[in-house]
Scaffold this active site. Structure first.
Site, PDB file in Angstrom:
ATOM      1  N   LYS A 206     -51.271  13.967 -65.128  1.00 12.28           N
ATOM      2  CA  LYS A 206     -51.034  15.072 -65.244  1.00 12.28           C
ATOM      3  C   LYS A 206     -51.637  15.157 -63.449  1.00 12.28           C
ATOM      4  O   LYS A 206     -50.698  15.484 -62.564  1.00 12.28           O
ATOM      5  CB  LYS A 206     -52.106  15.930 -65.722  1.00 12.28           C
ATOM      6  CG  LYS A 206     -51.693  17.090 -65.062  1.00 12.28           C
ATOM      7  CD  LYS A 206     -52.360  18.106 -66.319  1.00 12.28           C
ATOM      8  CE  LYS A 206     -52.261  20.330 -65.355  1.00 12.28           C
ATOM      9  NZ  LYS A 206     -52.367  21.077 -66.324  1.00 12.28           N
ATOM     10  N   GLU A 212     -59.028   5.981 -65.883  1.00 13.18           N
ATOM     11  CA  GLU A 212     -58.585   5.018 -67.297  1.00 13.18           C
ATOM     12  C   GLU A 212     -57.390   4.124 -66.823  1.00 13.18           C
ATOM     13  O   GLU A 212     -56.899   3.113 -67.199  1.00 13.18           O
ATOM     14  CB  GLU A 212     -59.071   5.717 -68.605  1.00 13.18           C
ATOM     15  CG  GLU A 212     -60.305   5.689 -69.253  1.00 13.18           C
ATOM     16  CD  GLU A 212     -61.041   6.722 -68.815  1.00 13.18           C
ATOM     17  OE1 GLU A 212     -60.603   7.857 -67.724  1.00 13.18           O
ATOM     18  OE2 GLU A 212     -61.767   7.512 -69.562  1.00 13.18           O
ATOM     19  N   GLY A 267     -53.065  19.537 -70.395  1.00 13.46           N
ATOM     20  CA  GLY A 267     -52.611  18.075 -71.046  1.00 13.46           C
ATOM     21  C   GLY A 267     -52.027  17.986 -72.135  1.00 13.46           C
ATOM     22  O   GLY A 267     -50.722  17.257 -73.134  1.00 13.46           O
ATOM     23  N   ARG A 268     -52.749  18.823 -72.856  1.00 11.56           N
ATOM     24  CA  ARG A 268     -52.676  17.983 -74.860  1.00 11.56           C
ATOM     25  C   ARG A 268     -51.965  19.301 -75.651  1.00 11.56           C
ATOM     26  O   ARG A 268     -51.694  19.088 -76.200  1.00 11.56           O
ATOM     27  CB  ARG A 268     -54.253  18.808 -75.315  1.00 11.56           C
ATOM     28  CG  ARG A 268     -54.782  20.206 -74.435  1.00 11.56           C
ATOM     29  CD  ARG A 268     -56.690  19.853 -75.101  1.00 11.56           C
ATOM     30  NE  ARG A 268     -56.769  21.822 -74.774  1.00 11.56           N
ATOM     31  CZ  ARG A 268     -57.947  22.068 -74.185  1.00 11.56           C
ATOM     32  NH1 ARG A 268     -57.760  20.836 -73.132  1.00 11.56           N
ATOM     33  NH2 ARG A 268     -58.380  23.145 -73.465  1.00 11.56           N
ATOM     34  N   GLU A 353     -60.896  20.526 -78.394  1.00 13.56           N
ATOM     35  CA  GLU A 353     -61.287  20.105 -77.052  1.00 13.56           C
ATOM     36  C   GLU A 353     -60.360  21.674 -76.421  1.00 13.56           C
ATOM     37  O   GLU A 353     -61.516  22.260 -75.004  1.00 13.56           O
ATOM     38  CB  GLU A 353     -59.819  19.529 -76.070  1.00 13.56           C
ATOM     39  CG  GLU A 353     -60.734  19.427 -74.670  1.00 13.56           C
ATOM     40  CD  GLU A 353     -60.015  18.221 -73.412  1.00 13.56           C
ATOM     41  OE1 GLU A 353     -60.552  17.259 -73.704  1.00 13.56           O
ATOM     42  OE2 GLU A 353     -58.144  17.874 -74.253  1.00 13.56           O
ATOM     43  N   HIS A 384     -59.639   7.658-100.566  1.00 13.01           N
ATOM     44  CA  HIS A 384     -60.422   6.213-101.189  1.00 13.01           C
ATOM     45  C   HIS A 384     -61.605   5.811-100.431  1.00 13.01           C
ATOM     46  O   HIS A 384     -61.947   4.872-100.203  1.00 13.01           O
ATOM     47  CB  HIS A 384     -59.372   4.379-101.380  1.00 13.01           C
ATOM     48  CG  HIS A 384     -58.244   5.063-102.362  1.00 13.01           C
ATOM     49  ND1 HIS A 384     -58.493   4.419-103.793  1.00 13.01           N
ATOM     50  CD2 HIS A 384     -57.177   5.468-102.264  1.00 13.01           C
ATOM     51  CE1 HIS A 384     -57.832   4.774-104.486  1.00 13.01           C
ATOM     52  NE2 HIS A 384     -56.565   5.424-103.572  1.00 13.01           N
ATOM     53  N   LYS A 512     -67.993  12.014 -67.745  1.00 15.16           N
ATOM     54  CA  LYS A 512     -66.868  11.588 -66.087  1.00 15.16           C
ATOM     55  C   LYS A 512     -67.837  11.474 -64.753  1.00 15.16           C
ATOM     56  O   LYS A 512     -67.715  10.308 -63.834  1.00 15.16           O
ATOM     57  CB  LYS A 512     -66.010  12.404 -66.245  1.00 15.16           C
ATOM     58  CG  LYS A 512     -64.924  11.801 -66.528  1.00 15.16           C
ATOM     59  CD  LYS A 512     -63.499  12.581 -66.584  1.00 15.16           C
ATOM     60  CE  LYS A 512     -63.076  13.420 -67.228  1.00 15.16           C
ATOM     61  NZ  LYS A 512     -61.695  14.588 -66.242  1.00 15.16           N
TER      62      LYS A 512
HETATM   63  C1  G6Q Z   1     -56.334  17.258 -72.107  1.00 16.46           C
HETATM   64  C2  G6Q Z   1     -56.850  17.205 -70.734  1.00 16.46           C
HETATM   65  C3  G6Q Z   1     -56.962  15.478 -71.040  1.00 16.46           C
HETATM   66  C4  G6Q Z   1     -56.814  15.450 -69.854  1.00 16.46           C
HETATM   67  C5  G6Q Z   1     -56.815  13.727 -69.915  1.00 16.46           C
HETATM   68  C6  G6Q Z   1     -55.687  12.689 -68.826  1.00 16.46           C
HETATM   69  O1  G6Q Z   1     -55.995  19.166 -71.842  1.00 16.46           O
HETATM   70  O2  G6Q Z   1     -56.912  17.759 -70.142  1.00 16.46           O
HETATM   71  O3  G6Q Z   1     -56.711  14.843 -72.287  1.00 16.46           O
HETATM   72  O4  G6Q Z   1     -55.289  15.016 -70.650  1.00 16.46           O
HETATM   73  O5  G6Q Z   1     -58.170  13.340 -69.481  1.00 16.46           O
HETATM   74  O6  G6Q Z   1     -55.504  13.493 -67.965  1.00 16.46           O
HETATM   75  P1  G6Q Z   1     -54.466  12.960 -66.797  1.00 16.46           P
HETATM   76  O7  G6Q Z   1     -52.952  13.546 -67.624  1.00 16.46           O
HETATM   77  O8  G6Q Z   1     -54.820  14.217 -65.593  1.00 16.46           O
HETATM   78  O9  G6Q Z   1     -54.484  11.686 -66.244  1.00 16.46           O
END
Ligand code: G6Q
Length: 561
Positions: A206, A212, A267-268, A353, A384, A512
């Site tokens: 996003k 990463e 994002g989620r 989150e 198990h 971070k």
């Molecule tokens: C979700 C969070 C988080 C996000 C990641 C990736 O709601 O905001 O999990 O999706 O940190 O972020 P980017 O899509 O910006 O790389």
């Protein structure tokens, strides 16, 4: 002004919990033979039975009164009207607009978002269809048949979980890999298994600034260029899913190859947007649309059904009851479906989150416990492993058991066995096993009395451990969409009741930021030992210095203490 825990509705629920202190769920069934039916509800192809939770009819009425007091209905209206309910980020929360097939218009700052959503989905569908028809050609002229989705968190967990879940719908001959971890092994393992000439890298971010993802994307591009691709071939093999056109351009991806979404897609909650491209590529655009339609059906139910007959609302209230009035701090997600193996990880993010917060919307401390710890594994594997604690541990956990009545791949009596376990575990958790019964059984097995005395306490199950059953007929794309939407709405409703913002995630920021400061202090492997670090607390300094000593030690020397 007090918070939700100061309301008379809350106090009444504390009273209801007190009244139930010497009752079990089994007692509630004795009082009300129609309970199984009365405490069940169906919507959008999803059936929920929450009767095995220790909730009385009075408690349920009290929970609905609490939802009214928290103005859940108003909050739903504000969300779907595009109000900036994510106040700490000043954003609307409109993932429902991404799957609205009812032709509603969603206006934001004068822009008609429905048009934008349609247009972007149209581009995505066109691209996925071209991939399905072997029309996307790589640098050797061969068709692309492999996708590597590079993203993390919300840009990974959703599409990964859905792609795995919809395996029966995969397009033949197509492969999809998901790379998220900055640990180079994650990308390395995928690169070992793919052909650069036939691979499409989907860079899902996003913000397009996530450490990463940017690291993995840069390494993937370097690998591509070192393995036959040229700069001009990058356009054929790399696409971006993002809101940040400038960063996409800077990375070297032509905006022509960018699929867009918007800041009002969290994002989620983004798998319904272009972040779902990998789903459409692997399972086809028609399957992706079916997923969206399933979610839409749940949305329609959620926004129109009265609170007392609203499945996601009831699921949320059961969670509030278990968390706040019975004091349960952990909740298990137990899909009896191997295809849903990643659902626990997905919901771990979605719930923890979203609702793992201790500050209310107004900045005051939250006045009630918020999200429980979410964990889980597919059944029967978990049986198990950690079910021992579920059945006999000192802490009581609540649980969602999820299953499909029919399987897409019948094999002997596997599915019957799976379902038998699905049912029996819930029964065992609630009914338990009394001391007398254990005693009688051991007697039947001819154990001597002293052995019975010694063993019996270990074999007792106290029971009365709450669980809910979530059942669909078959795990179709529609059913999966409805299940995910159900959980999204459950989370939202709980956030409204707890008075917190379910849509920000400030709690992931500090680590971070500190990692950025630590990075230059980590020694290069095999290099000169750097000067000792002393800028942090003593434990952190010691850890960095220990790592650096190990990294600069000559190969083969064992540095462990
Ligand atoms: C979700 C969070 C988080 C996000 C990641 C990736 O709601 O905001 O999990 O999706 O940190 O972020 P980017 O899509 O910006 O790389």
């Amino acid at each position: 002004m007090g918070g939700i825990a100061d309301t008379e509705e809350w106090k009444a629920l504390e009273g209801a919990a007190y009244d139930l202190r010497s009752k079990s769920a089994i007692d509630l069934f004795k009082d009300d033979p129609g309970r199984a039916q009365d405490f069940s509800i169906g919507a959008a192809g999803v059936f929920l039975d929450y009767s095995k939770n220790k909730i009385s009819t009075e408690a349920r009425a009290g929970l609905i009164a609490l939802a009214e007091r928290a103005d859940v209905a108003g909050a739903i209206r504000r969300m779907v009207a595009g109000e900036r309910i994510n106040a700490t980020e000043n954003r609307a929360v409109l993932h429902v607009a991404l799957r609205d097939f009812a032709n509603r218009s969603y206006e934001l700052d004068g822009e008609n978002m429905s048009q934008a959503v349609k247009a972007e989905r149209g581009r995505m569908v066109k691209f996925a269809d071209a991939y399905a028809r072997d029309e996307l050609l790589g640098f050797t002229g061969e068709p692309l048949d492999t996708v590597v989705n590079i993203g993390i968190g919300g840009s990974d967990l959703g599409p990964r979980m859905v792609v795995e879940a919809l395996k029966p719908y995969w397009i033949e001959g197509r492969r999809a890999f998901f790379v998220s971890n900055v640990d180079g092994r994650d990308l390395g393992d995928a690169l070992d298994r793919i052909d650069p000439a036939r691979t499409l890298f989907v860079i899902a971010s996003k913000t397009f600034t996530t450490q990463e993802t940017m690291t993995n994307a840069a390494s993937a591009r370097a690998w591509f260029l070192a393995n036959g691709g040229t700069e001009k071939d990058v356009a054929k093999h790399f696409v971006a899913l993002s809101t940040n056109e400038m960063a996409v351009r800077e990375f070297g991806i032509d905006p022509e190859n960018m699929f867009r979404f918007w800041d009002w897609v969290g994002g989620r909650f983004s798998l319904w947007s272009v972040i779902g491209l990998s789903i459409a590529l692997q399972a086809g655009s028609a399957t992706f649309e079916r997923l969206l339609r399933g979610a839409h059906a749940m949305d329609e139910h959620f926004r129109t059904a009265p609170l007392a007959e609203n499945l996601p609302v009831l699921l949320a209230l059961v969670g509030v009851w278990n968390r706040n009035f019975l004091g349960l701090g952990a909740h298990a997600i137990l899909p009896y479906d191997q295809r849903l193996a990643s659902l626990p990880a997905y919901l771990q993010q979605a719930e923890m989150e979203s609702n793992g917060k201790s500050v209310s919307m107004d900045g005051a401390p939250a006045d009630a416990a918020t999200a429980p710890v979410i964990f889980g594994e597919p059944g029967t594997n978990g049986q198990h492993a950690f079910y021992q604690l579920l059945h006999q541990g000192t802490d009581v956990c609540s649980a969602d058991f999820i299953a499909a009545a029919k399987t897409d791949g019948p094999l002997g009596d596997h599915h019957e066995k799976l379902l038998a376990n699905f049912v029996a575990q819930q029964e065992a958790l609630m009914v338990g096993r009394e001391f007398q019964e254990v005693w009688r059984e051991l007697e039947r097995l001819d154990y001597p009395a002293n052995e019975i005395k010694r063993l019996a306490p270990h074999k007792v199950f106290k029971g009365d451990r709450p669980s809910s059953a979530i059942l669909v007929e078959r795990l179709t794309p529609e059913a999966l969409g409805a299940i995910i939407a159900m959980y999204e709405h459950k989370i939202f409703v709980q956030g409204v009741i707890w008075g917190i913002n379910s849509f920000d995630q400030w709690g992931v920021e500090l680590g971070k930021t500190l990692a950025k400061a630590v990075l230059p202090e980590i020694a290069s492997e095999g290099g000169e030992p750097p000067a000792a670090v002393d800028t942090h607390d003593p434990s952190t300094n010691g850890l960095i210095n220990r790592i650096n000593a190990m990294r600069s030690a000559p190969q083969g020397k064992d540095e462990t203490p």
